[in-house]
Scaffold this active site. Structure first.
Site, PDB file in Angstrom:
ATOM      1  N   GLY A  46       0.812  -1.216   0.000  1.00 17.26           N
ATOM      2  CA  GLY A  46       0.000   0.000   0.000  1.00 17.26           C
ATOM      3  C   GLY A  46       0.843   1.263   0.000  1.00 17.26           C
ATOM      4  N   CYS A  47       1.878   1.271   0.825  1.00 18.80           N
ATOM      5  CA  CYS A  47       2.726   2.461   0.929  1.00 18.80           C
ATOM      6  C   CYS A  47       3.517   2.679  -0.358  1.00 18.80           C
ATOM      7  CB  CYS A  47       3.662   2.331   2.134  1.00 18.80           C
ATOM      8  SG  CYS A  47       2.749   2.230   3.693  1.00 18.80           S
ATOM      9  N   THR A  48       3.914   1.587  -0.993  1.00 24.86           N
ATOM     10  CA  THR A  48       4.611   1.698  -2.274  1.00 24.86           C
ATOM     11  C   THR A  48       3.666   2.287  -3.318  1.00 24.86           C
ATOM     12  OG1 THR A  48       6.107  -0.116  -1.752  1.00 24.86           O
ATOM     13  CG2 THR A  48       5.797   0.403  -4.094  1.00 24.86           C
TER      14      THR A  48
END
EC number: 1.11.1.24
Length: 155
Positions: A46-48
């Site tokens: 998700g953060c990527t």
């Protein structure tokens, strides 16, 4: 959990190391509109996705005079690997003690896979050139968030 910030509030000041261990402060960005986003962990799906979306929108955001800055509890060395692996060119700041995360209300109880845990609450703030909160988004989804911000900014 910390108080949530509202439009019109003064953005809490901070000074944190970036991926290269250089200190970056909110005061050094005064005079610019800033998107400050908080994410749980570098190199997670998700953060990527969220960070790569910000990178892809950087030309339009910068053309509109907006600076993007990401903050997570990761150490600078991990942030440097993340930047290199994903080709990120905007500052990623390290807040391992979660002091800045807490000051922005982006750290506390949240639900993760049906369980209540304490951690980073994915949040984004648009800070105006005078250092005031223009918009505050809490509990955002990684996918589609950057597009929503662009719409809200009229880009």
């Amino acid at each position: 959990m910390s108080e949530r910030l509202q439009p019109g509030d003064v953005a809490p000041e901070f000074e944190l190391p970036d991926a290269g261990e250089n200190q970056v402060s909110l005061a050094s960005l005064r005079g610019k509109r800033v998107i400050l986003y908080f994410y749980p962990a570098a190199m997670t799906p998700g953060c990527t996705k969220e960070s790569v979306d910000f990178e892809g929108s950087l030309p339009a955001l910068e053309a509109a005079g907006v600076t993007v800055v990401g903050v997570s509890p990761d150490k600078p060395a991990k942030l440097a690997k993340f930047r290199e692996k994903e080709g990120l060119t905007f500052p990623l700041l390290s807040d391992p003690d979660a002091e800045v995360l807490q000051a922005y209300g982006a750290y506390g109880e949240k639900k993760l896979y049906g369980k209540v845990v304490v951690g980073v609450i994915r949040s984004t703030f648009i800070i105006d050139a005078d250092g005031k909160i223009e918009k505050a988004y809490y509990n955002v989804k990684a996918t589609g968030h950057v597009e929503r911000l662009r719409r809200d900014l009229g880009l």
